[in-house]
Write a protein that holds these residues in place. Structure first.
Motif: not given
Lengths: 314, 435
Positions: A229-233, A236-240
Motif C-alpha cells: 500500500t505504501v508503494v502504491t500511495s 501516486i503521490m510522487v507523480v502527482g
C-alpha cells in the motif's frame, strides 16, 4: 435496469462459444482490450509522441512548425529558470512525500479501526478531496490575503510579519506544499484505510496474547503488512507532486519572481503565455521522462513489481 | 492564455480558468466548433463579457442593411486568445474578429493573415476622422492599420480615496514632489500610500510603463518595438527602475504588497476600505468597485493623472493602458465578402454604436463622442477619461500586450523581481535586454 436485464440474458448464450475457441479458458481475448488500447493510443501515446517531435521544432501555434534540431535542448541546458524549476519540482516532490505519507498513514490506520465517531470524522477529513482544485485554491488565496485573510492574524506567529507569506520565497513554497497536502492527504488516507482493513484480525489477536501493545503492533504488524500500500500511495503521490499545476497557477503564479515556478508551470508559461510551443514541448518531454523514471525506480527498488504477498507463511 | 485583458471580469473568470484550459485544448484540435465562411455568411468573433451586448446590437443593425449576413460567435473570455490563435490558418478561422492590437495580432500580420485596412481608410476620409487618432494608431503594426476600434477606452488612471485624503487634509498630487510628500503624510497616518497587487505582475508593470513614459517619452518603447530588445538600453528605463526601488524603499506600497492580489480583489478592497490612499489602475477599476463596493464607487472614488517626474522629457499628458479593442479582417476574404467585412467594421464608427457603448458604461473612442457623454452613468468620470485620452499626444499600449506573446512571461517576471528587490535596477535593464 432496463439495459441490464437483456445483457444478463444474452450472456449465457455467448459464454460457451468463447470457451470452445479458447480451449475452455474463459478469459477475454485481445479484442476486449481494443477499445481501451485505442483510447490510450489516441489520447496518450500519440500526443506524447507528437510532443516529443515538437520538442525539435520552433512553433508559435500558427502556421507550420519548423525543424530546429537541438536548439530547444541546448537552450534548456543553459536556461537558469529551467534548472531552478527542476530543482524546485524535485524538492517539492520529496517534501510532499515526507509531509503527506506519515500523516496519511496514521490517519488511514486510525480510520480503519472501529472507534466511536470514526465514520463521522473520516467523512469530514475526506471533504477536501471532493472540491475542485481551482475552487479550493481560490479559497486559500483569500485566506492567504495579507490584509483580509487568515494569514493577516496568524502570519506574524508563523514568522511572516504583516502577513507577507505569498511574497516570501519560502512562504509561497510552503503554501503550495501545505495546500496540496491538505487537498490530497484524504485520498491517501483512503488508500491506507483500505489497506489496513485488509490486514487479518487474527494477527492482532495473536500479538495481543503475546503481550504486544498498540505501538508494537503498529510497527510489527500494520506497517509491514501495508508495504504494498505504501508503494502504491507513494507512486501516486510522487507523480502527482511532479505534475502539480492548478494550485501554483492560482495561488502564486510561479512567484515571487520565479521562486515557485515548478516544471509544469514553466511548461504552461512557455506554451500558453509565450506560445513557444517547441520549447514548452522540450520541457514537457523532460517531465514525462523524469516522472516515468521516478515511478519505475520506486516500483523496482521496493520490489513491488514482484507483487510479493504480505501474507506469505500465513 | 495571456494576461486577461478585461480585468473587470477577472474574478469570475479565474474560477473557470481551468475548465477553459481543458476546453481550449479540445478546440485546439480544430475539429467542429463554429467558424468558416463556407455558408456565405460573415463569421464574427467577439470576446464574451458584459460588453458583448453592444456587438449583438450592431450585428442586428448591420444585417438589416446587408445581403451577406453577419453571424456573431461569442467566445468565452478567458480562452479567447488561445482559440483565436489556434484557429487562424485553419478553415475554422473567423472572418472578422475582436483583438487587442499590437502583440495579439503581430504574428498574424507577419504571416499575411490579416487585411491591411489602410486602402479602405484612405478611400473613406470620414472613417479616418471618426476615431481619436492616437487610438487608431495604437493598434497599428509597422505603421499599417489592421484594426478598427470597437470598444471603450481603458487608460490607466491614478485613483484616490477621497475620504482618506480629506481625513489627512491632503489634495491629489500634481507633481512628483507632491506625490513623495503624500507618501510620508499617509505613512504618518498609518495608511498605505498606494495599493499595489504584487502577486499580479501586470499591476506593477503599469508603474514602470508610466515612469518610462514620463522620463523618456513614448518614443522609448516605440524604439523597443521597432528595433528590438537592445533598445531597453535607454537611460529612461534605468531611471524608471531606480525610481521604482526608491518608491519601494520609501514604503509607498506598504510592507506586504508582494502578497497582495488584484484578481481576488485584494488591492481594490484595501483601497476602498481606506487602508490605502491611492491606486494606479486601469479605468475598469471603476466598474470593479461598482460591483463590489458600490457606495465607494459612487462617492468615495476620486481620479487624477499620473504626475510628471523631475528631469523627465516625456509629455505629462501622455497615457498608457489599453487604448481599446479592435476589429480585424481575415485576409482570406475575397470579393464581395471582403467588401461586406469592411462595411461591417465601419459600423463601429457610427453614432448608434457609440450610444450603445455609453449605455453599457463604456467611453467610446470616436472623435465626436464628447456630446454623448452626458448620457453616461457617471458623466464626470466619462468626461475625465475622454478628455485625458483625447488630449494625450501618445497612448502607449500596455507593453505586455504590445510586444509579441513570447516576451510576456519574461517581462512580467523581471518587473516582479524589480519590485521584490530580487533584481537591481541595472539587473532589470539587463534582464529586459536579454529577452
Amino acid at each position: 435496469m432496463a439495459d441490464a436485464a437483456p445483457t444478463r440474458a444474452r450472456r449465457p448464450a455467448r459464454q460457451p462459444r468463447r470457451s470452445v475457441g479458447r480451449a475452455g479458458v474463459g478469459r477475454p481475448g485481445v479484442v476486449w482490450a481494443l477499445p481501451g488500447a485505442l483510447f490510450f493510443v489516441f489520447f496518450a501515446v500519440a500526443p506524447m509522441l507528437l510532443v516529443g517531435a515538437l520538442a525539435f521544432t520552433d512553433w508559435d501555434g500558427i502556421g507550420t512548425p519548423s525543424w530546429t534540431g537541438m536548439s530547444n535542448w541546448s537552450r534548456l541546458w543553459d536556461d537558469p529558470e529551467t534548472h531552478q524549476a527542476i530543482r524546485l519540482s524535485l524538492v517539492l516532490t520529496v517534501l510532499t512525500w515526507v509531509f503527506q505519507t506519515p500523516l496519511a498513514l496514521l490517519l488511514g490506520v486510525w480510520a480503519a479501526g472501529r472507534q466511536r465517531n470514526r465514520a463521522v470524522l473520516s467523512a469530514v477529513f475526506f471533504l477536501p478531496l471532493l472540491g475542485s482544485s481551482v475552487a479550493l485554491a481560490l479559497v486559500w488565496k483569500s485566506l492567504l490575503d495579507p490584509n483580509f485573510g487568515l494569514v493577516a492574524d496568524i502570519g506574524p506567529a508563523l514568522g511572516f510579519a504583516d502577513g507577507d507569506l505569498l511574497g516570501s520565497s519560502n512562504g509561497a513554497f510552503g503554501a503550495i506544499l501545505f495546500v496540496t497536502a491538505w487537498q490530497f492527504i484524504p485520498l491517501h488516507t483512503l488508500i491506507y484505510q483500505g489497506g489496513a482493513r485488509a490486514i487479518p484480525r487474527s494477527l492482532y489477536d495473536a500479538a495481543a496474547i503475546d503481550g504486544a501493545g498498540t505501538v508494537r503492533q503498529f510497527f510489527s504488524i500494520t506497517l509491514p503488512q501495508l508495504r504494498n500500500t505504501v508503494v502504491t500511495s507513494s507512486v501516486i503521490m510522487v507523480v502527482g507532486a511532479l505534475t502539480f499545476f492548478d494550485t501554483v497557477l492560482i495561488l502564486t503564479k510561479g512567484g515571487p519572481g520565479t521562486d515557485t515556478t515548478i516544471v509544469p508551470y514553466l511548461m504552461y508559461k512557455n506554451g500558453f503565455q509565450a506560445f513557444d510551443l517547441g520549447y514548452a514541448s522540450a520541457v514537457a518531454t523532460i517531465l514525462v521522462f523524469v516522472a516515468t523514471t521516478v515511478s519505475l525506480l520506486l516500483v523496482r527498488l521496493t520490489g513491488f513489481a514482484a507483487m510479493r504477498s504480505t501474507r506469505e507463511g500465513m | 492564455m495571456r494576461i486577461p485583458r478585461s480585468r473587470s471580469t477577472l474574478r469570475a473568470s479565474t474560477l473557470t480558468a481551468a475548465v477553459l484550459l481543458f476546453a481550449t485544448a479540445l478546440t485546439g484540435c480544430g475539429s467542429g466548433g463554429p467558424g468558416g465562411s463556407d455558408d456565405g455568411s460573415l463569421d464574427v468573433w467577439v470576446y464574451q463579457d458584459a460588453s458583448t451586448k453592444v456587438q449583438r446590437e450592431v450585428i442586428k443593425r448591420f444585417n438589416k442593411t446587408s445581403d451577406i449576413k453577419a453571424k456573431l460567435t461569442e467566445v468565452p473570455g478567458e480562452g479567447y486568445s488561445d482559440k483565436m490563435r489556434t484557429s487562424m490558418g485553419t478553415p475554422n478561422a473567423p472572418d472578422v474578429f475582436f483583438n487587442w492590437g499590437g502583440g495579439s495580432i503581430s504574428d498574424f500580420v507577419r504571416k499575411d493573415m490579416l487585411l491591411d485596412l489602410d486602402p479602405a481608410i484612405a478611400k473613406d476620409p470620414e472613417l479616418k476622422k471618426a476615431f481619436i487618432p492616437t487610438i487608431l494608431d495604437a493598434g497599428a503594426i509597422d505603421g499599417k492599420h489592421y484594426g478598427i476600434p470597437m470598444r471603450g477606452m481603458q487608460p490607466v488612471i491614478l485613483f484616490y480615496n477621497k475620504e482618506v485624503f480629506e481625513d489627512a487634509g491632503a489634495s491629489p498630487p500634481e507633481s512628483w514632489d507632491d506625490l513623495l510628500g503624500l507618501i510620508d503624510t499617509f505613512k504618518g497616518a498609518g495608511v498605505t500610500p498606494f495599493a499595489l497587487a504584487g502577486t499580479d505582475a501586470w499591476t506593477e508593470l503599469m508603474w514602470v510603463e508610466y515612469l518610462v513614459d514620463r522620463y523618456g517619452g513614448a518614443g522609448v518603447f516605440r524604439k523597443v518595438q521597432s528595433r528590438g530588445m537592445a533598445a531597453w538600453d535607454d537611460p529612461a528605463v534605468l531611471k524608471a527602475a531606480q525610481t521604482v526601488r526608491d518608491l519601494v524603499g520609501r514604503g509607498a506600497f506598504g510592507k506586504n504588497y508582494k502578497s497582495v492580489n488584484y484578481t481576488a480583489d485584494g488591492a481594490s478592497t484595501l483601497f476602498a476600505k481606506g487602508k490605502a490612499a491611492m491606486h494606479l489602475m486601469g479605468s475598469w477599476e471603476y466598474a470593479n468597485q461598482k460591483a463590489n463596493q458600490p457606495a465607494f464607487a459612487k462617492s468615495g472614488l476620486g481620479w487624477t493623472t499620473f504626475p510628471a517626474v523631475p528631469g523627465g522629457s516625456g509629455d505629462p499628458r501622455s497615457v498608457v493602458g489599453n487604448p481599446t479593442n479592435y476589429w480585424s479582417v481575415n485576409a482570406k476574404l475575397k470579393g464581395d465578402e471582403r467588401k461586406t467585412a469592411i462595411e461591417f467594421v465601419k459600423f463601429a464608427a457610427g453614432q448608434d454604436y457609440s450610444k450603445d457603448l455609453i449605455a453599457n458604461g463604456d467611453v467610446p473612442t470616436t472623435s465626436d463622442a464628447a456630446a454623448l457623454l452626458a448620457e453616461h452613468e457617471n458623466p464626470d468620470y466619462a468626461r475625465f477619461q475622454y478628455d485625458l485620452v483625447k488630449r494625450a499626444p501618445d497612448f502607449t499600449l500596455s507593453w505586455d500586450q504590445a510586444l509579441p506573446a513570447t516576451y510576456t512571461p519574461p517581462l512580467q517576471t523581471a518587473v516582479q523581481k524589480l519590485f521584490n528587490g530580487q533584481l537591481s535596477p541595472a539587473g532589470f535593464v539587463d534582464a529586459l535586454k536579454g529577452m
